[in-house]
Structures are given as C-alpha cells and as structure tokens.
Scaffold this active site. Sequence first.
Site, PDB file in Angstrom:
ATOM      1  N   CYS A  85       0.874  -1.056   0.013  1.00 51.59           N
ATOM      2  CA  CYS A  85       0.132  -0.038   0.099  1.00 51.59           C
ATOM      3  C   CYS A  85       0.978   1.247  -0.046  1.00 51.59           C
ATOM      4  CB  CYS A  85      -0.893   0.033   1.292  1.00 51.59           C
ATOM      5  SG  CYS A  85      -1.613   1.490   1.582  1.00 51.59           S
ATOM      6  N   GLU A  86       0.580   2.233  -0.716  1.00 53.07           N
ATOM      7  CA  GLU A  86       1.486   3.422  -0.861  1.00 53.07           C
ATOM      8  C   GLU A  86       1.177   4.380   0.228  1.00 53.07           C
ATOM      9  OE1 GLU A  86      -0.986   6.316  -4.025  1.00 53.07           O
ATOM     10  OE2 GLU A  86       0.515   5.072  -5.089  1.00 53.07           O
ATOM     11  N   HIS A  87       0.183   4.088   0.796  1.00 48.93           N
ATOM     12  CA  HIS A  87      -0.236   4.968   1.894  1.00 48.93           C
ATOM     13  C   HIS A  87       0.462   4.653   3.488  1.00 48.93           C
ATOM     14  CE1 HIS A  87      -4.132   5.626  -0.591  1.00 48.93           C
ATOM     15  NE2 HIS A  87      -3.280   6.686  -1.003  1.00 48.93           N
ATOM     16  N   HIS A  88       0.538   3.366   3.595  1.00 50.36           N
ATOM     17  CA  HIS A  88       1.263   3.030   4.739  1.00 50.36           C
ATOM     18  C   HIS A  88       2.381   2.174   4.645  1.00 50.36           C
ATOM     19  CE1 HIS A  88      -2.963   4.004   5.727  1.00 50.36           C
ATOM     20  NE2 HIS A  88      -2.669   4.556   6.801  1.00 50.36           N
ATOM     21  N   GLN A 126      -5.152  -0.627  -5.053  1.00 49.49           N
ATOM     22  CA  GLN A 126      -5.564  -1.866  -5.776  1.00 49.49           C
ATOM     23  C   GLN A 126      -6.286  -1.261  -7.053  1.00 49.49           C
ATOM     24  OE1 GLN A 126      -7.546  -4.946  -3.550  1.00 49.49           O
ATOM     25  NE2 GLN A 126      -8.681  -5.614  -5.042  1.00 49.49           N
ATOM     26  N   HIS A 154      -5.912  -6.294   2.724  1.00 46.82           N
ATOM     27  CA  HIS A 154      -4.928  -5.016   2.829  1.00 46.82           C
ATOM     28  C   HIS A 154      -4.613  -4.913   4.265  1.00 46.82           C
ATOM     29  CE1 HIS A 154      -5.869  -2.805  -1.077  1.00 46.82           C
ATOM     30  NE2 HIS A 154      -6.612  -3.947  -1.081  1.00 46.82           N
ATOM     31  N   CYS A 156      -3.278  -2.535   5.881  1.00 46.03           N
ATOM     32  CA  CYS A 156      -3.217  -1.462   6.385  1.00 46.03           C
ATOM     33  C   CYS A 156      -4.754  -1.219   6.904  1.00 46.03           C
ATOM     34  CB  CYS A 156      -2.992  -0.301   5.088  1.00 46.03           C
ATOM     35  SG  CYS A 156      -4.450  -0.486   3.856  1.00 46.03           S
TER      36      CYS A 156
END
Length: 202
Positions: A85-88, A126, A154, A156
């Site tokens: 995940c690019e956020h976490h 995704q 996920h 995250c």
Amino acid sequence: MSQAPLLRPSREEAEDAIRTLLRWAGEDPSREGLLDTPGRVVRSYEEFFEGYGEDPSAILSRTFSEVDDYDEIVLLRDIRFESHCEHHMVPIIGVAHVAYLPSRRVVGISKLARVVDAFARRLQIQERLTAQIANTINDVLQPHGVAVILEAGHQCMTTRGVHRPGVSMVTSRMLGVFRSNSDTRRELMSMLNRPSVATAHL
C-alpha cells in the site's frame, strides 16, 4: 514539462534511514539482534519493489500467431500477488484473475503472471494496479477484450486503523467485449466460478 529523474539514494543511505526508524520506534540499532537488520530490510525492499525495474509491455512483446484460429477466452485464475500500500507501506496480498479474448495472437501464460508481478511489486493502490494490468495487456496484445479481477486483503486495514481481519477488496476492469457484451462477461464469470479442472482430476 518533463519530470527530472529521481536521484536514488545509496545503499548506505538507505540502511542509515532504517537505523533512524529503529531509533524512532524506541530501539537501539547497535544491539546484537538489530545489527544486520538495516541490510536485511534494504535487501527485502529490493525484492518487494523490483517491479520498478521491469517493463510490463516488453514482457508481453513475444506472442504466437499459430493458434489454429482459437477465438475463445483465455483465462489465468488465482495468480497470487504481493504488493504494498502506498499510503502505509504495508502488504497487500491477494489473487488476480486475468482473461483476454485473442484477436490474432496469444501470449505465453507465464507472461500474464509476470505482468501482474511487474505492477504489483511497486507501491500501489488496488484500483490503479487493476487498471494498469488490464490496460497494458489491451495495448500490447490488442485483443477483442480484456478482463482483470483482483481480490486482496490489505494489512493497512487488518493490522492497524479499523482492525478488520478477514475483509477482502475486489476490483475489476473490463475492456472490449467483456464490457460491451453481457454474454461474454457471463461466460467469464462462469469460468471463474467453476472448480478447477486440474484439481477435479487429482
């Protein structure tokens, strides 16, 4: 306006960054159990994100035309993939189902799995991952249609935040006849829901 190429830090700088994170977490990077951790993390990142060094279009460039006029769906089910995940920056783990309806040429099935990996082994969401896989297959092979369905968990969401284990996210992208022809789409869904022929004969 073209974007300047990113300057990649050295391995030593990357390992120093891991030591900083260890100290931030409250650890001592100099203790015995953590001495080799920065190097291990950097090596694991090389594997996790090796997709940045892959050209998915080039993977699909070798095709075959001697198919005896085969004009039915080609489906590769249950391709396991691992992304982040690019956020976490925590894992996304799932399976991809990739189908296309050939126009004149087919590609080796291992290439479909490699295209999934080439995009998955990057920082992702995704929805974008699904679109990238489908669009690349469509652009390179130019088939009558492409369908990509991803099902993934996920971390995250399961190991932080709302803490909801067991939840999966499903995304799809339908192009060509899979979008415009409901009969073709139903045939694909029937193939996805059918027990594996290989498993049935074990």
